[in-house]
Design an enzyme around this catalytic site. Structure first.
Site, PDB file in Angstrom:
ATOM      1  N   ASN A  96       0.819  -1.203   0.000  1.00  0.00           N
ATOM      2  CA  ASN A  96       0.000   0.000   0.000  1.00  0.00           C
ATOM      3  C   ASN A  96       0.863   1.267   0.000  1.00  0.00           C
ATOM      4  O   ASN A  96       0.987   1.942  -1.021  1.00  0.00           O
ATOM      5  CB  ASN A  96      -0.943  -0.032   1.204  1.00  0.00           C
ATOM      6  CG  ASN A  96      -1.959   1.079   1.167  1.00  0.00           C
ATOM      7  OD1 ASN A  96      -1.859   1.991   0.367  1.00  0.00           O
ATOM      8  ND2 ASN A  96      -2.932   1.012   2.039  1.00  0.00           N
ATOM      9  N   ASP A  97       1.479   1.561   1.123  1.00  0.00           N
ATOM     10  CA  ASP A  97       2.275   2.785   1.194  1.00  0.00           C
ATOM     11  C   ASP A  97       3.398   2.816   0.162  1.00  0.00           C
ATOM     12  O   ASP A  97       3.745   3.877  -0.363  1.00  0.00           O
ATOM     13  CB  ASP A  97       2.881   2.934   2.594  1.00  0.00           C
ATOM     14  CG  ASP A  97       1.828   3.308   3.631  1.00  0.00           C
ATOM     15  OD1 ASP A  97       0.775   3.842   3.232  1.00  0.00           O
ATOM     16  OD2 ASP A  97       2.060   3.051   4.824  1.00  0.00           O
ATOM     17  N   THR A  98       3.968   1.657  -0.137  1.00  0.00           N
ATOM     18  CA  THR A  98       5.122   1.633  -1.041  1.00  0.00           C
ATOM     19  C   THR A  98       4.732   1.855  -2.501  1.00  0.00           C
ATOM     20  O   THR A  98       5.592   1.968  -3.358  1.00  0.00           O
ATOM     21  CB  THR A  98       5.869   0.286  -0.943  1.00  0.00           C
ATOM     22  OG1 THR A  98       4.944  -0.765  -1.197  1.00  0.00           O
ATOM     23  CG2 THR A  98       6.498   0.102   0.426  1.00  0.00           C
ATOM     24  N   ALA A 157       0.963   4.449   7.006  1.00  0.00           N
ATOM     25  CA  ALA A 157       1.230   5.884   7.041  1.00  0.00           C
ATOM     26  C   ALA A 157      -0.063   6.691   7.159  1.00  0.00           C
ATOM     27  O   ALA A 157      -0.030   7.890   7.407  1.00  0.00           O
ATOM     28  CB  ALA A 157       1.996   6.313   5.796  1.00  0.00           C
TER      29      ALA A 157
END
Lengths: 449, 94
Positions: free
Chosen positions: A377-379, A418
């Site tokens: 997700n965040d990456t 995040a």
């Protein structure tokens, strides 16, 4: 054994260990390098036994054998999935051992340089121990994964640090040990899940530093040298991880936390809408899958959680049978320790040539036919490039947003660690397959059969 | 130069050497590298043995046990991981 002979042979042991590290920088020779490191360490142990004339000490041999058996037993039964907490646990034991060495060899009453070095080693070793135990507890889900921020957390840690320094100056080892234990714990519970790779490599570094400083305290060059090498390596890894997240170490360790900030200033998208949006293009999903010739798979921590790595491999094999080229894009901080995804994928026999680093594969997202996101997700969040002020702003991300088609096999569309919503979920080029990644992958596989 | 000063210098030089050596390790190998380094941090077993001879015995023996777990566990786990890294061509049979 004379002092001089110990020194000469000690240099040999150190050189063997360094040669092992050199070999560990290539996949082909890495296993031999690891074995060579073990040989160097064994030599160092034998040298010390000879130097101290302890070859006939039954108690010492018992201790060595008990440690050996316990270590071998732990290593044999741990699963690859539990590797991050295993590394943290071993780190902690090494730190505690260094602290005990420093404590048990001190000569009270002497305000010598060695005395202060010993106290420093005691402090670092104890911090490493309690910090690693807290990290291992979080990774093993015995402790809450989220950041735990106590009221006045910064004041508490600064106060502890100050008292810690004072007890070094006043040479109070017992108080020092307790303060260091508390400090390590308070420090580590503050770090949340996705920042774990950084904490783990930092603790790796401090366990080496504890050993190296203990080496100075007891006047042993072999311990000093190898401890310092480990300290430097951990620091380098920490630096790499920080760069991959575009955050400074201090920011990660002492911030109020990404999660807290993120969820405060950005409402997550309503999850109910997202699956509905995904229904429309789902009809031509089999066609998209079948016609894909160039596929990039993006794994994240969600893959580890769902233990979906072998399902990923099965699907990748099916793509390969249909003539597609399959590659994996590995973000440097995906997972809970440095290189986590690589280990999981290699465990299910994915050839390591198919694993690509961020910089090497990012230009290819725009030209590939299909991107398969498994629990990341965040990456992959394009907000990192645009949304100033969010915790992930400026972090290098995989350019999944540029792909022609993206299939996302995540558990849900909630924001990641995040706390920043991910626009990829709402893109018309994205097909969501929410739920358990293993099941989603099985459905995709069916469409390809 | 006293032994302590000499050792401090050695500490600094070793840090730099370690830093330079490890810079070449690709991210693919970061987990094995980390766990290998973790095993090496168990070198403190050497200090623990010295402590058995010169320091408080019970604590030193405890340190020997802990450091040995670190060393043996670390190397064994690293070896298990590295065994899994296979090249494209050889992944057929084993």
């Amino acid at each position: 054994m004379t002092e001089k002979m110990y020194f000469t042979l000690g240099v040999v042991a150190v050189l063997i260990v360094l040669a092992g590290i050199v070999l560990m920088s290539r996949v082909r020779s890495a296993r031999a390098g690891n074995a060579l490191g073990a040989v160097g360490l064994a030599l160092a142990v034998v040298l010390m036994l000879l130097k101290q004339q302890l070859l006939s000490s039954g108690a010492l041999w018992t201790a060595l054998v008990v440690g050996l058996l316990l270590g071998a037993w732990l290593a044999a039964r741990v699963s690859m999935l539990a590797m991050p907490q295993m590394v943290a646990l071993l780190n902690g034991l090494g730190g505690l051992a260094s602290a005990l060495v420093a404590y048990s060899t001190r000569k009270p009453g002497e305000a010598s340089f060695e005395e202060y070095a010993g106290l420093l080693a005691l402090a670092i070793g104890m911090m490493t121990f309690s910090g690693s135990m807290a990290a291992a507890g979080k990774l093993a889900r015995l402790l809450p994964q989220r950041q735990v921020v106590l009221p006045g957390h910064s004041v508490i840690s600064s106060g502890l640090l100050l008292l810690l320094l004072l007890s070094i100056v006043w040479r109070q080892p017992e108080a020092l040990a307790i303060l260091a234990l508390l400090f390590g714990w308070v420090f580590a519970i503050r770090v949340g899940g996705a920042d774990m790779p950084i904490t783990i490599s930092l603790l790796n570094s401090t366990s080496g530093v504890a050993g190296g400083v203990a080496g100075i305290a007891i006047g042993d060059p072999v311990l000093t040298c190898i401890g310092a090498v480990v300290g430097a390596s951990g620091l380098l890894l920490t630096q790499i991880m920080c760069r991959a997240m575009n955050r400074s170490l201090l920011n990660i360790l002492f911030s109020k936390g990404a999660a807290a900030k993120g969820s405060a200033n950005s409402a997550p998208p309503a999850p109910a809408e997202a699956p509905a949006a995904a229904e429309a293009p789902a009809a031509d999903l089999p066609a998209i899958l079948r016609s894909a010739r160039d596929v990039i798979i993006v794994p994240g921590y969600g893959m580890a959680l769902a233990q979906a790595q072998s399902a990923v491999k099965t699907l990748a094999d099916r793509f390969a049978e249909l003539g597609a080229k399959v590659r994996y894009a590995i973000h440097p901080v995906a997972g809970r320790m440095p290189g986590h995804m690589n280990v999981l994928l290699c465990e299910v026999d994915v050839p390591y040539e198919q694993l690509y680093e961020l910089d090497d594969i990012n230009p290819d997202f725009a030209t590939c036919d299909l991107v398969l996101v498994i629990g990341a997700n965040d990456t992959i969040n394009p907000a990192a490039n645009t949304a100033e002020g969010t915790p992930i702003y400026g972090m290098p991300v995989l350019a999944v947003a540029e792909a022609k088609w993206t299939v996302v096999c995540n558990l849900d569309t909630g924001p990641g660690y995040a706390g920043v919503p991910n626009a990829i979920y709402n893109s018309p080029k994205t097909i969501l397959r929410l739920g358990d990644a293993k099941e989603s992958l099985a459905q995709l596989l069916q469409m390809l059969s | 130069m006293t032994l302590a000063a000499w050792l401090c210098l050695l500490f600094v030089v070793s840090s730099v050497v370690g830093y330079l050596l490890i810079r070449n390790v690709p991210s693919l190998l970061h987990t094995p590298l980390m766990s290998g380094m973790n095993a090496l941090s168990g070198i403190t077993v050497v200090g623990a043995i010295a402590a058995v001879a010169t320091g408080s015995r019970a604590l030193a023996l405890a340190a020997v046990v802990l450091a040995m777990i670190n060393v043996v566990g670390g190397f064994a786990v690293t070896d298990r991981m590295l065994k899994m890294f296979k090249a494209q061509r050889t992944n057929g049979n084993d």
